[in-house]
Scaffold this active site. Structure first.
Site, PDB file in Angstrom:
ATOM      1  N   HIS A   1      -0.928  -5.912   1.754  1.00  0.00           N
ATOM      2  CA  HIS A   1      -2.190  -6.655   1.616  1.00  0.00           C
ATOM      3  C   HIS A   1      -1.934  -7.991   0.937  1.00  0.00           C
ATOM      4  O   HIS A   1      -1.191  -8.063  -0.053  1.00  0.00           O
ATOM      5  CB  HIS A   1      -3.208  -5.836   0.810  1.00  0.00           C
TER       6      HIS A   1
ATOM      7  N   GLU B   1       0.837  -1.204   0.000  1.00  0.00           N
ATOM      8  CA  GLU B   1       0.000   0.000   0.000  1.00  0.00           C
ATOM      9  C   GLU B   1       0.868   1.250   0.000  1.00  0.00           C
ATOM     10  O   GLU B   1       1.816   1.362   0.758  1.00  0.00           O
ATOM     11  CB  GLU B   1      -0.934   0.005   1.217  1.00  0.00           C
TER      12      GLU B   1
ATOM     13  N   CYS C   1      -7.767  -2.076   7.792  1.00  0.00           N
ATOM     14  CA  CYS C   1      -6.357  -2.115   7.367  1.00  0.00           C
ATOM     15  C   CYS C   1      -5.827  -0.702   7.120  1.00  0.00           C
ATOM     16  O   CYS C   1      -4.740  -0.336   7.578  1.00  0.00           O
ATOM     17  CB  CYS C   1      -6.194  -2.972   6.113  1.00  0.00           C
TER      18      CYS C   1
END
Ligand code: PCA
Length: 216
Positions: free
Chosen positions: A170, A80, A145
């Site tokens: 992820h 991310e 998250c």
């Protein structure tokens, strides 16, 4: 030896398992990339996850922070790039709450977003060298998250530790998650758990190289 704080999440929603929990448990206590791995399991609820994370950061003063979670439906491991100061849940959390258009951190000193401070390109290259397809994701979603990545980056920044590598990885479904999809629902792409754990380990090894000079 510097410590790497590695987190995974409990199962949530309709998923009976969470590959992030299994990867974190498999690497707990190991020395990876010259760092001692300390793994922790986070609840899928923002208040308790945030409190647990704050306590872990305070207690361990980690040299690097690798947060991981399941992104069911993604076919590859993804790094991310950014966490937003927004909670907008499409499914309830494990406490049954659904937040809409809410700030992750409702304080005046909270910026709209934090960028990952993980060495994203180095991690991608290391995955490539290890035959693990992966990519950078430009949204971590607006669920728990995203929340924990925002929370960890904010905690570190507030304490003048903003340079500590910290970000979110992820993970795709593992077989247990993919097998639980009802027949009338679209199937989920999945990877064997061992491969998911290997991807986390390779990412951790890169972090070890990144913070190595601080150890000496
Ligand atoms: N994935 C969810 C929260 C917990 C997890 O493993 C997410 O992507 O926000």
């Amino acid at each position: 030896m510097r410590t790497l704080l590695l987190t995974g999440f409990e199962p949530f929603h309709t998923h009976p398992d969470n590959p992030s929990a299994r990867a974190a448990a498999a690497l707990d206590g190991l020395e990876v990339g010259g760092m001692q791995v300390i793994s922790a399991l986070l609840p899928v609820e923002p208040h308790s996850a945030g409190a647990a994370l704050d306590a872990l950061l305070e207690r361990h003063q980690p040299g690097a922070v690798l947060l991981t979670g399941l992104a069911a439906g993604r076919p590859q491991v993804t790094l991310e790039r950014v966490a937003l100061n927004v909670m907008d849940f499409n499914i309830p959390d494990n406490a049954g709450n659904t937040y809409r258009d809410a700030p992750a951190h409702p304080h005046a000193d909270a910026p709209p977003a934090y960028l990952s401070t993980l060495p994203l390109r180095e991690m991608l290259s290391a995955w490539q060298a290890a035959s693990i397809p992966g990519h950078i994701s430009n949204t971590a979603g607006l669920y728990v998250c995203n929340f924990v990545m925002y929370r960890a980056r904010h905690w570190l920044t507030q304490r003048g530790e903003g340079e500590v590598p910290c970000g979110f990885l992820h993970l795709p479904a593992n077989p247990a998650v993919a097998l639980a999809v009802p027949e009338d629902r679209p199937p989920l792409p999945y990877l064997p758990q061992e491969e998911i754990t290997r991807a986390v380990r390779v990412a951790a090894e890169v972090l070890g190289k990144e913070i190595a000079p601080v150890q000496k």
